[in-house]
Design an enzyme around this catalytic site. Sequence first.
Site, PDB file in Angstrom:
ATOM      1  N   CYS A 111       0.831  -1.212   0.000  1.00 19.21           N
ATOM      2  CA  CYS A 111       0.000   0.000   0.000  1.00 19.21           C
ATOM      3  C   CYS A 111       0.865   1.261   0.000  1.00 19.21           C
ATOM      4  O   CYS A 111       1.566   1.545   0.969  1.00 19.21           O
ATOM      5  CB  CYS A 111      -0.903  -0.055   1.241  1.00 19.21           C
ATOM      6  SG  CYS A 111      -1.751   1.483   1.641  1.00 19.21           S
ATOM      7  N   CYS A 159       0.139   3.768   2.762  1.00 18.49           N
ATOM      8  CA  CYS A 159       0.621   3.219   4.041  1.00 18.49           C
ATOM      9  C   CYS A 159       2.120   3.488   4.196  1.00 18.49           C
ATOM     10  O   CYS A 159       2.579   3.873   5.279  1.00 18.49           O
ATOM     11  CB  CYS A 159       0.384   1.707   4.112  1.00 18.49           C
ATOM     12  SG  CYS A 159      -1.345   1.206   4.040  1.00 18.49           S
TER      13      CYS A 159
END
Length: 106
Positions: free
Chosen positions: A31, A34
């Site tokens: 991600c 993230c």
Amino acid sequence: MAAQAITSENFLSVVSGSDVPVLIDFWAAWCGPCRALSPIVEEVADELKGKLAVYKCNVDEQPDLASDFHIVSIPTLIVFKDGKPVHSMVGSMPKAALLDELKAFI
């Protein structure tokens, strides 16, 4: 690294046994947002040490925890106080915005 990993096995002892609020960053290695948020979470963990316990939960490695808290988008950050979730934030954000969100809980 200030943030520690949280797992299904240690979750209850971490959130219930903490004298300070607990912030859990639900994330995954694949991600992009993230990965962008991760260094900010680490900085906040260092700056608020003693006032806030910070943990990271890899949703790919801990799908049960992700499911328990209905994580459908990552990154998701959840603040726990007295063992209960009290606030959640979804998506990457600047450090100032994260600190502002956390003010009410520390």
